[in-house]
Structures are given as structure tokens and as C-alpha cells.
Design a protein around this motif. Structure first.
Motif, PDB file in Angstrom:
ATOM      1  N   UNK A 144     -11.326  46.545  16.553  1.00  0.00           N
ATOM      2  CA  UNK A 144     -11.331  45.564  15.477  1.00  0.00           C
ATOM      3  C   UNK A 144     -12.548  44.662  15.655  1.00  0.00           C
ATOM      4  N   UNK A 145     -12.858  43.913  14.616  1.00  0.00           N
ATOM      5  CA  UNK A 145     -14.042  43.057  14.606  1.00  0.00           C
ATOM      6  C   UNK A 145     -13.606  41.601  14.558  1.00  0.00           C
ATOM      7  N   UNK A 146     -14.156  40.801  15.467  1.00  0.00           N
ATOM      8  CA  UNK A 146     -13.907  39.357  15.460  1.00  0.00           C
ATOM      9  C   UNK A 146     -15.186  38.654  15.023  1.00  0.00           C
ATOM     10  N   UNK A 147     -15.141  37.990  13.870  1.00  0.00           N
ATOM     11  CA  UNK A 147     -16.272  37.179  13.401  1.00  0.00           C
ATOM     12  C   UNK A 147     -16.064  35.770  13.942  1.00  0.00           C
ATOM     13  N   UNK A 148     -16.860  35.407  14.944  1.00  0.00           N
ATOM     14  CA  UNK A 148     -16.656  34.143  15.652  1.00  0.00           C
ATOM     15  C   UNK A 148     -17.497  33.012  15.048  1.00  0.00           C
ATOM     16  N   UNK A 149     -17.202  31.801  15.527  1.00  0.00           N
ATOM     17  CA  UNK A 149     -17.923  30.581  15.134  1.00  0.00           C
ATOM     18  C   UNK A 149     -17.853  30.340  13.616  1.00  0.00           C
ATOM     19  N   UNK A 150     -16.722  30.732  13.046  1.00  0.00           N
ATOM     20  CA  UNK A 150     -16.560  30.579  11.596  1.00  0.00           C
ATOM     21  C   UNK A 150     -16.458  29.107  11.178  1.00  0.00           C
ATOM     22  N   UNK A 151     -16.176  28.205  12.138  1.00  0.00           N
ATOM     23  CA  UNK A 151     -16.113  26.776  11.808  1.00  0.00           C
ATOM     24  C   UNK A 151     -17.500  26.201  11.551  1.00  0.00           C
ATOM     25  N   UNK A 152     -18.552  26.949  11.907  1.00  0.00           N
ATOM     26  CA  UNK A 152     -19.919  26.441  11.769  1.00  0.00           C
ATOM     27  C   UNK A 152     -20.596  26.871  10.466  1.00  0.00           C
ATOM     28  N   UNK A 153     -19.950  27.729   9.692  1.00  0.00           N
ATOM     29  CA  UNK A 153     -20.600  28.254   8.479  1.00  0.00           C
ATOM     30  C   UNK A 153     -19.622  28.197   7.309  1.00  0.00           C
ATOM     31  N   UNK A 154     -20.138  28.200   6.059  1.00  0.00           N
ATOM     32  CA  UNK A 154     -19.260  28.225   4.886  1.00  0.00           C
ATOM     33  C   UNK A 154     -18.602  29.584   4.739  1.00  0.00           C
ATOM     34  N   UNK A 155     -17.514  29.625   3.966  1.00  0.00           N
ATOM     35  CA  UNK A 155     -16.740  30.855   3.777  1.00  0.00           C
ATOM     36  C   UNK A 155     -17.590  31.983   3.218  1.00  0.00           C
ATOM     37  N   UNK A 156     -18.543  31.635   2.344  1.00  0.00           N
ATOM     38  CA  UNK A 156     -19.400  32.671   1.766  1.00  0.00           C
ATOM     39  C   UNK A 156     -20.214  33.405   2.818  1.00  0.00           C
ATOM     40  N   UNK A 157     -20.654  32.670   3.836  1.00  0.00           N
ATOM     41  CA  UNK A 157     -21.434  33.278   4.912  1.00  0.00           C
ATOM     42  C   UNK A 157     -20.570  34.258   5.705  1.00  0.00           C
ATOM     43  N   UNK A 158     -19.313  33.915   5.933  1.00  0.00           N
ATOM     44  CA  UNK A 158     -18.408  34.806   6.657  1.00  0.00           C
ATOM     45  C   UNK A 158     -18.280  36.133   5.913  1.00  0.00           C
ATOM     46  N   UNK A 159     -18.118  36.075   4.573  1.00  0.00           N
ATOM     47  CA  UNK A 159     -17.980  37.298   3.784  1.00  0.00           C
ATOM     48  C   UNK A 159     -19.274  38.119   3.794  1.00  0.00           C
ATOM     49  N   UNK A 160     -20.388  37.421   3.782  1.00  0.00           N
ATOM     50  CA  UNK A 160     -21.688  38.105   3.827  1.00  0.00           C
ATOM     51  C   UNK A 160     -21.840  38.890   5.128  1.00  0.00           C
ATOM     52  N   UNK A 161     -21.488  38.249   6.259  1.00  0.00           N
ATOM     53  CA  UNK A 161     -21.586  38.921   7.556  1.00  0.00           C
ATOM     54  C   UNK A 161     -20.593  40.079   7.626  1.00  0.00           C
ATOM     55  N   UNK A 162     -19.419  39.882   7.065  1.00  0.00           N
ATOM     56  CA  UNK A 162     -18.426  40.962   7.081  1.00  0.00           C
ATOM     57  C   UNK A 162     -18.970  42.199   6.373  1.00  0.00           C
ATOM     58  N   UNK A 163     -19.568  42.013   5.213  1.00  0.00           N
ATOM     59  CA  UNK A 163     -20.112  43.161   4.477  1.00  0.00           C
ATOM     60  C   UNK A 163     -21.227  43.845   5.282  1.00  0.00           C
ATOM     61  N   UNK A 164     -22.050  43.048   5.944  1.00  0.00           N
ATOM     62  CA  UNK A 164     -23.138  43.623   6.745  1.00  0.00           C
ATOM     63  C   UNK A 164     -22.583  44.437   7.922  1.00  0.00           C
ATOM     64  N   UNK A 165     -21.536  43.921   8.563  1.00  0.00           N
ATOM     65  CA  UNK A 165     -20.943  44.642   9.699  1.00  0.00           C
ATOM     66  C   UNK A 165     -20.240  45.910   9.212  1.00  0.00           C
ATOM     67  N   UNK A 166     -19.566  45.840   8.072  1.00  0.00           N
ATOM     68  CA  UNK A 166     -18.930  47.035   7.513  1.00  0.00           C
ATOM     69  C   UNK A 166     -19.964  48.132   7.268  1.00  0.00           C
ATOM     70  N   UNK A 167     -21.133  47.723   6.776  1.00  0.00           N
ATOM     71  CA  UNK A 167     -22.207  48.697   6.548  1.00  0.00           C
ATOM     72  C   UNK A 167     -22.700  49.277   7.868  1.00  0.00           C
ATOM     73  N   UNK A 168     -22.779  48.434   8.915  1.00  0.00           N
ATOM     74  CA  UNK A 168     -23.218  48.899  10.228  1.00  0.00           C
ATOM     75  C   UNK A 168     -22.238  49.915  10.806  1.00  0.00           C
ATOM     76  N   UNK A 169     -20.941  49.673  10.597  1.00  0.00           N
ATOM     77  CA  UNK A 169     -19.913  50.552  11.168  1.00  0.00           C
ATOM     78  C   UNK A 169     -19.700  51.822  10.356  1.00  0.00           C
ATOM     79  N   UNK A 170     -20.144  51.844   9.135  1.00  0.00           N
ATOM     80  CA  UNK A 170     -19.954  53.022   8.286  1.00  0.00           C
ATOM     81  C   UNK A 170     -20.567  54.255   8.944  1.00  0.00           C
TER      82      UNK A 170
END
Length: 658
Positions: free
Chosen positions: A108-134
Motif C-alpha cells: 500500500x502507499x502512504x502519502x505522508x506530511x499531508x498536514x503541510x499541503x492543500x488537499x489538491x496537492x495530495x490528489x495530484x501526488x496520488x495520481x502521479x504515484x498511480x502512474x508510477x506504479x502502473x
């Protein structure tokens, strides 16, 4: 379940493990001073009754990827950690590549330090990691947005990890011997040397004996710990600590293996199927690389046949010529990095741990094509079908790390048996039957084409067997035919039962009658006078007949005036060999031998002294051992009698009665 962290430096791996378990995995002073992980860190989490989750926290700095590899190789599950503020970084990519090459598909993937960024940034990183894992083994892994600082998402991540552990299939302990790659070695005051690692296969109990491989030091397990608690037994998948007697901390190190004695078979040439990463340069023949296998980091050269290089994104069979010996089994995963140890080039799995044995290209390629990781029965059937290939049981069992019970069952399912003594071989029953028939046919043909000859020497008959049959097994097949009375051993020759040599019919009949009379006697030894009386002939004629047939081995002179059938002597030697096995290296006494062969003491002594003279026995004071090659010795010494002049033979025969 053992969970390995993965991800770039300073993305919060150690902090997240501490939030989940309460354990600080950075144990080295330099790690705490610099705030980064340098070596492997370990933590256990016991969230509920019977639940044990282990964490191996790996360093994320590019300089310490070799340490990361030593920890992640034993993991069942990966927790990829990506900081939401940084996003994907170089070691994120390399760690994902390594996990994919090692075949770790649960995670599983843990996106850390989410308290330091807006929610939109979290979703952006998630999409990038999903592409990396594809396209990798971790594609489709669940995501968790967390903050170790605020506790956000940590409870959800913890619950998901517990559920994954409940769903994780147990590693099979049965059928495989215990095997563990050492990742730490240290000393505990009052206890001595302790090594840690994750049990790869099998099970282990306090008091068991192991070998530290490749060094070969014998050790005994004094005590065991799992999850920092003393236990009496550990099984495959357990992260454990072993207190060992027999070695000091200077004798062991990361990269060593603990194996059962039968599995200690160091190798420096491994055949592997390698895959080169698409974004790496071509890997050339004879290139110098680092091989990461188990917890070891070993220099090696890549040997290719039929091609000069492996192109990016391609895969092929290669031989890895290691600078140091190691322990390896079929299916072991490995990673290769460049000569400087800075870049991951690719990875794959071990196909043949003992590649140096395969010299001829055609046979080598056939063997490698037959090996199926994780499927020893299919592999055995495929190997047995290869023409002129000898399947050696010790090698086969080491390749798959099979325990004795499992190996015996695999041989049974394959309708195979093991033949031979010092050198053994696995053969299909139908092949043994066919080879036995082939030898009978060879003898029949020889008798038809050479009616004046008594038979064939064993070596000449054995030469008719296929090239892949080892020497001991050739003799075993002949012995099997003799035991089944399909062929006969007459002195130094082998023949079909009932075969008579063409020539002087009257002498042949007399000789056959003498042999039959000797066979039917209650007493196995006889004098020329006794046999002459039973045959109703003059003693001088009996001596003359025996003298003319000297060297055939059908009758042997064991004392100056006593004789015995060659087949009985061979049987007595075999009984002595069987008596030697339980007696150990010291040997057996004359009294023990007398009881084993069922004769009087006097005759037993005479037989043993005869064996002493011709070299069948080895003496240890008053004790004796029968040599394994007794059949060859009996044949050779019978041939010596053939060259003895009639006068000398007659003189020796009558010497005891003068």
C-alpha cells in the motif's frame, strides 16, 4: 507479516513506523544525529492477541540502497512512503523498480506530511504515484493520506495493515529445510553471539544444529526470540533472533546464510534469468556488476553465450560468476547494480544455483529449460526426460531446499527410484526396467555370436548403458539383475542363466555338476577330496578340473586346501558391507561377522583372512571393514589366478595337507 518501507530520504518512513509501533528504528548514533536512516531498522507491533506485524525500515538515501536491498528482500509486504510536499523523487522511482524486480506485489502507499499541503496537492501526488506504479506488481495498491505529526490517517492505515496481515497467506514451513539470511550480528553479555534475520523457509527449534554458509562453521541454537520474546520454535516468515554457540561475532556477518547441514553447498556460479530495466544502458558480456542475493552484496561478472549484450527492457539467461561463494536455491530473487554500486540495472531470479556443473551447451540449455521455480515435481519429471542427463539426488534436493520426507514423496510421485552407493542417481522405474532388458539382450546376443566364451566382463556389459548413467548406478543395475536371477555372475564374467560354453561337452558337464554339488552342500566351504567323493571321482581329477578352470572366479581357494563358490564369497562380502554400515568407522569383530554370515568361528576367520589377503577388508586392529569396491577386487584377484602356472596352483592347493 513482515512489512518493508520504501521511499526517498526524508519522506517520513521512520517517523511513520514510530507512529504505528512506538518503536524508534534509527538505532545508530549517527542516524539520530543526522536525522536520516543509514542502516536497517526493525520494529515489532503487536496490535492484538496473536497478531504480530514486523517492520523493516530501510534507508532512503541513494548511498545506502545496498542496505535497503538487504532488508526488503525478505519482506512479504511493501509500504511505499511518498511525501506530499516533495512528491516522487529519484529513490521513490528506484525503490519501486526494486520492489517490482523482487516480485513483491502486496502493498500500500502512504502519502505522508499531508498536514503541510492543500488537499489538491495530495490528489495530484496520488495520481502521479498511480502512474508510477502502473505496469508494476504494486499497481492498484490502496492509498492512505497521513500525517505522523497530527495523527491524521494513521489509524486508518494501521487498520488496513492489520487486515492485510490477516489476509496474508502463511509461508509454508513444511517440505522445506530451515533457511535464514543474516542481516545483523552482535554480542549480548552473558549470552554470546546473536544473529537476526527473517526465516525464509522451514522451521527451527531450540537445540537444532545449523551451518553458517558459505563459511561452513557448525553452530547450535541456544535460544530463540520472536518479537522480542523468547520462544522455543520459529517458522517461515518469522522475524527472529538466534543465540548461537560455536561462533563469535567475527565469524558471521550480513550476507551469510544459516542452513541445515545438508543444504551447505556454497556456489560461485549461478544461472539466472535477468531483466534489464528499460531506462538503463545495455548490459554487456563480461560486465562487472554487484549482485544482491539474500542479504549479500557480491561482486560478479555477467557471462553470456550467443549474444554480446542485453538490451534495455530485455531479459535472458546469463551466468553470474561471483567473486565470493554464497548459498542459493532455485527461485531466489536477486537485484543487480552497476560496478560502482550506484545504479540499479535490473533483477531476476536464480534458475540453476550450480551452473558450473553444466558444461556442454546443449545439455546446459535443456537443464535450464526444465527447471521450474516453486515446482520441484514438474522439474524432476522434465529433468528425467533429458537424454544422457544424470539427476543426482543431493544436487536436486539442494536446488529446491527439500527436506527428506518431501523429497521421498516427490520421487514416489515421479515413479522414480534412487540407485547407487557413494554416487547416487535418480532414475524413472520404466527406464530402469528398459535398461535391465537392454543388458539381458546384450548378453543373449553375445552368447549367440560367441558361443565359446563364458560371458562378458562387468565393465563391458555396463558400457551398453546410456552415457548419463554414473558408475555406481551401472553396477547397481547389474546387481539388481543378479538378485532377480535374470543374469548370473560366474567368476569374473556375467552370463544369462543356464548358458553353457561350447567346446568340450564332457568337461563342461563335469564342471557344471561340480558347481551344482558345491552349491547344494550344507557347508559352504569344501576340500577337493570332499567334492571328489560327492561326485564319485578321483581327487586328482577333481583338482585337475578345478585347476583348468582357475581364474574363472566360479570357485576360489580360500585356504591352502579349502575352496568356496565365488558367488557365496561375494554374498559373504555383501553381508560384511551391510555389517560395516551400523558399526561405523571402527569396524566389526570376527564374532559379529560369524553371527552375520551364520557359520562357525573357524570358517568365518578363514573367510576374513582370505579377504585380508586380497584386499577386500581394511583392518583396524582386531576389527575390520569391508571395502565398497569388493566386487572389483574379487574379479581382479580371480584374474591373477588365471595367470598362475598349474604347478604353482597345485602346490598351493596341496600345501596344507603335506
Amino acid at each position: 507479516m513482515l512489512i518493508a518501507t520504501a521511499g526517498h530520504i526524508d519522506h517520513g518512513k521512520s517517523t511513520l513506523v514510530r507512529a504505528l509501533t512506538g518503536v524508534e528504528t534509527d538505532r545508530l548514533p549517527e542516524e539520530r544525529k543526522r536525522g536520516i536512516s543509514i542502516d536497517l531498522g526493525f520494529a515489532h507491533w503487536l496490535p492484538g492477541e496473536g497478531e504480530i506485524l514486523g517492520f523493516v525500515d530501510v534507508p532512503g538515501h541513494e548511498r545506502f540502497v545496498k542496505n535497503m536491498l538487504a532488508g526488503v528482500v525478505a519482506a512479504d509486504f511493501a509500504m511505499l512512503v511518498v511525501a506530499a510536499d516533495d512528491g516522487i523523487m529519484p529513490q521513490t522511482v528506484e525503490h519501486v523498480q526494486i520492489l517490482d524486480l523482487l516480485g513483491i506485489g502486496a502493498g500500500m502507499v502512504a502519502l505522508t506530511k499531508c498536514d503541510k499541503v492543500p488537499a489538491g496537492r495530495v490528489q495530484e501526488i496520488r495520481r502521479a504515484v498511480e502512474a508510477l506504479l502502473a505496469g508494476t506488481a504494486l499497481a492498484g495498491s490502496p492509498f492512505f493520506a497521513v500525517s505522523a505529526a497530527t495523527g491524521e490517517g494513521v489509524a486508518d492505515l494501521a487498520a488496513a495493515l492489520r487486515e492485510a496481515a490477516r489476509q496474508e497467506p502463511e509461508r509454508k514451513a513444511a517440505g522445506r529445510n530451515f533457511r535464514l539470511a543474516v542481516d545483523r550480528v552482535f554480542s549480548v553479555p552473558g549470552s554470546g553471539t546473536v544473529v537476526t534475520g527473517t526465516a525464509a523457509t522451514g522451521e527451527l527449534a531450540t537445540g537444532d544444529r545449523l551451518v553458517l554458509s558459505p563459511g561452513g562453521q557448525a553452530v547450535r541454537v541456544r535460544s530463540l526470540q520472536r518479537a522480542s520474546h523468547a520462544v522455543d520454535r520459529v517458522v517461515a516468515g518469522d522475524r527472529c533472533a538466534l543465540n548461537l554457540s560455536g561462533i563469535g561475532t567475527e565469524d558471521a556477518g550480513r550476507g551469510d546464510w544459516l542452513v541445515v547441514p545438508a543444504m551447505h553447498a556454497p556456489t560461485a556460479h549461478i544461472a539466472a534469468r535477468l531483466k534489464i530495466l528499460p531506462d538503463r544502458p545495455a548490459l554487456r558480456h563480461n560486465a562487472e556488476i554487484h549482485v544482491h542475493l539474500g542479504t549479500a552484496d557480491i561482486g560478479a561478472r555477467v557471462l553470456m553465450r550467443g549474444q554480446s549484450a542485453l538490451a534495455p527492457g530485455s531479459e535472458a539467461m546469463v551466468v553470474l560468476a561471483l567473486a565470493e561463494e554464497t548459498s542459493a536455491c532455485v527461485g531466489d530473487r536477486l537485484i543487480i547494480r552497476d560496478h560502482a554500486g550506484q545504479h540499479t540495472l535490473g533483477g531476476g531470479h536464480v534458475v540453476d544455483p550450480f551452473a558450473r556443473r553444466r558444461q556442454k551447451k546443449q545439455l546446459r540449455d535443456a537443464v535450464w529449460a526444465a527447471i521450474r521455480p516453486g515446482r520441484p515435481l514438474e522439474t524432476l519429471n522434465a529433468l528425467l526426460a533429458i537424454e544422457d542427463h544424470a539427476v543426482i539426488p543431493e544436487i536436486f534436493e539442494r536446488m529446491f531446499n527439500l527436506d527428506a520426507v518431501t523429497a521421498a514423496e516427490i520421487y514416489r510421485q515421479a515413479d522414480a527410484r534412487i540407485l547407487g552407493r557413494s554416487r547416487r542417481q535418480v532414475l524413472r522405474d520404466r527406464d530402469v526396467t528398459a535398461m535391465g532388458q537392454q543388458l539381458e539382450d546384450v548378453l543373449e546376443t553375445h552368447h549367440r555370436d560367441h558361443p565359446t566364451e563364458p560371458g562378458l566382463p562387468p565393465r563391458q556389459l555396463e558400457a551398453a548403458l546410456p552415457a548419463g548413467i554414473v558408475g555406481d548406478v551401472r553396477q547397481a543395475i547389474v546387481r539388481m539383475l543378479i538378485d532377480e536371477r535374470r543374469i548370473e555372475a560366474i567368476g569374473t564374467m556375467l552370463r544369462r542363466p543356464g548358458h553353457l560354453v561350447a567346446g568340450n561337452d564332457e568337461e563342461t558337464r563335469a564342471w557344471q555338476r561340480l558347481l551344482q554339488v558345491a552349491h547344494d552342500r550344507r557347508e559352504s566351504a569344501f576340500t577337493s577330496g570332499e567334492i571328489a567323493g560327492l561326485m564319485g571321482m578321483e581327487e586328482k581329477d577333481a583338482i585337475s578340473l578345478i585347476m583348468r578352470r582357475r581364474g574363472s572366479g566360479e570357485i576360489r581357494r580360500i585356504t591352502d586346501d579349502r575352496f568356496m563358490l565365488g558367488t557365496r564369497l561375494a554374498a559373504y562380502a555383501q553381508l560384511g558391507l551391510e555389517l560395516s554400515a551400523p558399526s561405523g568407522p571402527k569396524g566389526f569383530s570376527a564374532a559379529q561377522y560369524r553371527d552375520a554370515i551364520g557359520t562357525g568361528r573357524g570358517l568365518a576367520i578363514q573367510i576374513l583372512e582370505f579377504f585380508d589377503r586380497i584386499g577386500v577388508t581394511a583392518r583396524n586392529g582386531e576389527l575390520r571393514l569391508i571395502r565398497n569396491e569388493y566386487e572389483r577386487i574379487l574379479r581382479q584377484t580371480a584374474n591373477l589366478e588365471r595367470g598362475m602356472s598349474p604347478q604353482v596352483y597345485l602346490q598351493k592347493t596341496r600345501k596344507g595337507r603335506r
